[in-house]
Design a protein around this motif. Sequence first.
Motif, PDB file in Angstrom:
ATOM      1  N   LYS A 101       0.814  -1.228   0.000  1.00 48.46           N
ATOM      2  CA  LYS A 101       0.000   0.000   0.000  1.00 48.46           C
ATOM      3  C   LYS A 101       0.842   1.270   0.000  1.00 48.46           C
ATOM      4  CE  LYS A 101      -4.107  -1.984   2.096  1.00 48.46           C
ATOM      5  NZ  LYS A 101      -5.100  -1.883   3.178  1.00 48.46           N
ATOM      6  N   GLY A 102       2.162   1.133   0.156  1.00 51.97           N
ATOM      7  CA  GLY A 102       3.035   2.306   0.181  1.00 51.97           C
ATOM      8  C   GLY A 102       2.800   3.171   1.411  1.00 51.97           C
ATOM      9  N   GLU A 103       2.621   2.521   2.557  1.00 50.46           N
ATOM     10  CA  GLU A 103       2.326   3.240   3.792  1.00 50.46           C
ATOM     11  C   GLU A 103       3.456   3.063   4.808  1.00 50.46           C
ATOM     12  OE1 GLU A 103      -2.534   2.733   3.504  1.00 50.46           O
ATOM     13  OE2 GLU A 103      -1.454   1.589   5.013  1.00 50.46           O
ATOM     14  N   GLY A 104       3.391   3.854   5.878  1.00 48.07           N
ATOM     15  CA  GLY A 104       4.389   3.751   6.945  1.00 48.07           C
ATOM     16  C   GLY A 104       5.782   4.022   6.423  1.00 48.07           C
ATOM     17  N   GLU A 105       6.726   3.158   6.791  1.00 48.22           N
ATOM     18  CA  GLU A 105       8.113   3.336   6.340  1.00 48.22           C
ATOM     19  C   GLU A 105       8.290   3.038   4.855  1.00 48.22           C
ATOM     20  OE1 GLU A 105      11.001  -0.024   7.385  1.00 48.22           O
ATOM     21  OE2 GLU A 105       9.398  -0.331   8.863  1.00 48.22           O
ATOM     22  N   PHE A 106       7.232   2.586   4.196  1.00 51.27           N
ATOM     23  CA  PHE A 106       7.332   2.217   2.780  1.00 51.27           C
ATOM     24  C   PHE A 106       6.632   3.217   1.850  1.00 51.27           C
ATOM     25  CE2 PHE A 106       7.543  -1.731   5.265  1.00 51.27           C
ATOM     26  CZ  PHE A 106       8.823  -2.123   4.914  1.00 51.27           C
ATOM     27  N   VAL A 107       6.434   4.436   2.309  1.00 49.40           N
ATOM     28  CA  VAL A 107       5.841   5.467   1.458  1.00 49.40           C
ATOM     29  C   VAL A 107       6.720   5.623   0.219  1.00 49.40           C
ATOM     30  CG1 VAL A 107       5.324   7.936   1.266  1.00 49.40           C
ATOM     31  CG2 VAL A 107       4.711   6.684   3.339  1.00 49.40           C
ATOM     32  N   GLY A 108       6.107   5.565  -0.932  1.00 45.58           N
ATOM     33  CA  GLY A 108       6.841   5.694  -2.186  1.00 45.58           C
ATOM     34  C   GLY A 108       7.410   4.390  -2.708  1.00 45.58           C
ATOM     35  N   ALA A 109       7.188   3.280  -2.006  1.00 44.16           N
ATOM     36  CA  ALA A 109       7.688   1.980  -2.482  1.00 44.16           C
ATOM     37  C   ALA A 109       6.994   1.607  -3.784  1.00 44.16           C
ATOM     38  CB  ALA A 109       7.449   0.895  -1.432  1.00 44.16           C
ATOM     39  N   SER A 110       7.720   0.951  -4.640  1.00 45.73           N
ATOM     40  CA  SER A 110       7.161   0.491  -5.903  1.00 45.73           C
ATOM     41  C   SER A 110       6.218  -0.683  -5.659  1.00 45.73           C
ATOM     42  CB  SER A 110       8.304   0.055  -6.822  1.00 45.73           C
ATOM     43  OG  SER A 110       7.805  -0.431  -8.033  1.00 45.73           O
ATOM     44  N   ARG A 111       5.075  -0.654  -6.284  1.00 49.12           N
ATOM     45  CA  ARG A 111       4.121  -1.756  -6.146  1.00 49.12           C
ATOM     46  C   ARG A 111       4.737  -3.027  -6.742  1.00 49.12           C
ATOM     47  NH1 ARG A 111      -1.989  -1.479  -8.389  1.00 49.12           N
ATOM     48  NH2 ARG A 111      -2.148  -3.674  -8.864  1.00 49.12           N
ATOM     49  N   PRO A 112       4.704  -4.139  -6.017  1.00 47.15           N
ATOM     50  CA  PRO A 112       5.346  -5.353  -6.535  1.00 47.15           C
ATOM     51  C   PRO A 112       4.605  -5.946  -7.732  1.00 47.15           C
ATOM     52  CG  PRO A 112       4.253  -5.795  -4.438  1.00 47.15           C
ATOM     53  CD  PRO A 112       4.139  -4.330  -4.684  1.00 47.15           C
ATOM     54  N   ASP A 113       5.376  -6.571  -8.614  1.00 46.26           N
ATOM     55  CA  ASP A 113       4.804  -7.307  -9.737  1.00 46.26           C
ATOM     56  C   ASP A 113       4.391  -8.705  -9.301  1.00 46.26           C
ATOM     57  OD1 ASP A 113       5.292  -5.439 -12.027  1.00 46.26           O
ATOM     58  OD2 ASP A 113       7.354  -5.661 -11.309  1.00 46.26           O
ATOM     59  N   LEU A 114       5.048  -9.216  -8.269  1.00 48.30           N
ATOM     60  CA  LEU A 114       4.803 -10.563  -7.770  1.00 48.30           C
ATOM     61  C   LEU A 114       5.117 -10.581  -6.283  1.00 48.30           C
ATOM     62  CD1 LEU A 114       4.244 -13.624  -8.556  1.00 48.30           C
ATOM     63  CD2 LEU A 114       6.733 -13.848  -8.670  1.00 48.30           C
ATOM     64  N   ILE A 115       4.297 -11.315  -5.516  1.00 49.69           N
ATOM     65  CA  ILE A 115       4.526 -11.465  -4.083  1.00 49.69           C
ATOM     66  C   ILE A 115       4.776 -12.940  -3.790  1.00 49.69           C
ATOM     67  CG2 ILE A 115       3.522 -11.241  -1.771  1.00 49.69           C
ATOM     68  CD1 ILE A 115       1.811  -8.914  -2.928  1.00 49.69           C
ATOM     69  N   LEU A 116       5.871 -13.217  -3.081  1.00 48.63           N
ATOM     70  CA  LEU A 116       6.175 -14.552  -2.564  1.00 48.63           C
ATOM     71  C   LEU A 116       5.849 -14.509  -1.084  1.00 48.63           C
ATOM     72  CD1 LEU A 116       9.631 -15.161  -4.298  1.00 48.63           C
ATOM     73  CD2 LEU A 116       7.357 -15.818  -5.100  1.00 48.63           C
ATOM     74  N   LEU A 117       4.838 -15.253  -0.667  1.00 48.73           N
ATOM     75  CA  LEU A 117       4.255 -15.102   0.661  1.00 48.73           C
ATOM     76  C   LEU A 117       4.357 -16.370   1.492  1.00 48.73           C
ATOM     77  CD1 LEU A 117       2.430 -13.377   2.602  1.00 48.73           C
ATOM     78  CD2 LEU A 117       0.473 -14.363   1.375  1.00 48.73           C
ATOM     79  N   ASP A 118       5.024 -16.265   2.634  1.00 45.51           N
ATOM     80  CA  ASP A 118       5.036 -17.355   3.607  1.00 45.51           C
ATOM     81  C   ASP A 118       3.718 -17.306   4.373  1.00 45.51           C
ATOM     82  OD1 ASP A 118       5.931 -19.482   5.152  1.00 45.51           O
ATOM     83  OD2 ASP A 118       7.114 -18.229   6.492  1.00 45.51           O
ATOM     84  N   LEU A 119       3.282 -18.435   4.901  1.00 45.41           N
ATOM     85  CA  LEU A 119       2.041 -18.450   5.676  1.00 45.41           C
ATOM     86  C   LEU A 119       2.277 -18.171   7.153  1.00 45.41           C
ATOM     87  CD1 LEU A 119       0.001 -21.467   4.244  1.00 45.41           C
ATOM     88  CD2 LEU A 119      -0.237 -19.025   3.746  1.00 45.41           C
ATOM     89  N   ASN A 120       3.377 -18.670   7.690  1.00 49.52           N
ATOM     90  CA  ASN A 120       3.645 -18.563   9.121  1.00 49.52           C
ATOM     91  C   ASN A 120       4.457 -17.304   9.400  1.00 49.52           C
ATOM     92  OD1 ASN A 120       2.424 -21.150   9.653  1.00 49.52           O
ATOM     93  ND2 ASN A 120       4.218 -22.014   8.643  1.00 49.52           N
ATOM     94  N   LEU A 121       3.732 -16.220   9.648  1.00 49.88           N
ATOM     95  CA  LEU A 121       4.357 -14.921   9.848  1.00 49.88           C
ATOM     96  C   LEU A 121       3.911 -14.309  11.169  1.00 49.88           C
ATOM     97  CD1 LEU A 121       3.607 -13.450   6.312  1.00 49.88           C
ATOM     98  CD2 LEU A 121       5.854 -14.160   7.147  1.00 49.88           C
ATOM     99  N   PRO A 122       4.785 -13.475  11.768  1.00 50.24           N
ATOM    100  CA  PRO A 122       4.345 -12.752  12.961  1.00 50.24           C
ATOM    101  C   PRO A 122       3.444 -11.566  12.598  1.00 50.24           C
ATOM    102  CG  PRO A 122       6.670 -12.296  12.487  1.00 50.24           C
ATOM    103  CD  PRO A 122       6.196 -13.295  11.469  1.00 50.24           C
ATOM    104  N   LYS A 123       2.730 -11.082  13.595  1.00 53.59           N
ATOM    105  CA  LYS A 123       1.859  -9.903  13.538  1.00 53.59           C
ATOM    106  C   LYS A 123       0.608 -10.113  12.706  1.00 53.59           C
ATOM    107  CE  LYS A 123       5.470  -6.598  14.565  1.00 53.59           C
ATOM    108  NZ  LYS A 123       6.113  -5.359  14.212  1.00 53.59           N
ATOM    109  N   LYS A 124       0.739 -10.575  11.499  1.00 48.13           N
ATOM    110  CA  LYS A 124      -0.395 -10.866  10.616  1.00 48.13           C
ATOM    111  C   LYS A 124       0.046 -12.049   9.773  1.00 48.13           C
ATOM    112  CE  LYS A 124      -2.800  -7.390   9.142  1.00 48.13           C
ATOM    113  NZ  LYS A 124      -3.541  -6.341   8.447  1.00 48.13           N
TER     114      LYS A 124
END
Length: 147
Positions: free
Chosen positions: A51-74
């Motif tokens: 979303k380009g929020e928080g410390e990632f303001v201005g981050a480029s939107r990814p073309d692909l996401i590699l996502l682990d299932l077992n993550l902290p926080k969310k």
Amino acid sequence: MSVPKKKYFDILLVEDNPADVRLTMEALEELEEEKRLFVAKDGEEAIDFVKGEGEFVGASRPDLILLDLNLPKKNGLEVLEELKSDPEFKRIPVVVLTTSGAERDIMATFNLHANSYIQKPVEYDNFLEAMATLRIYWFQTSRLPPK
């Protein structure tokens, strides 16, 4: 009129295990197309990055996401549900890359519209082979949606 070939791909790796991050980075080094690999260490960072929020303001939107299932926080399922329910982000391909081979996890991710599910092989060479297949499919064979 032909569309110019993209110069690079932005990949977001969502992984909290530093050893798996290093292994994935190593496996993707041989990506023939240029790539930029970004890492989010938990589910909240992943959402902020996309979303380009928080410390990632201005981050480029990814073309692909590699996502682990077992993550902290969310966890990965929560990340997947949030992204795929948002019209702005639902077209970003998400490849679940996790150690779990549980049928319930596989079903849950596809019910949330994951684009692919890869169980991380334990053996180093098998992991490299799985990542090579991923590279061939997502960056040579498939066409990614425009940002």
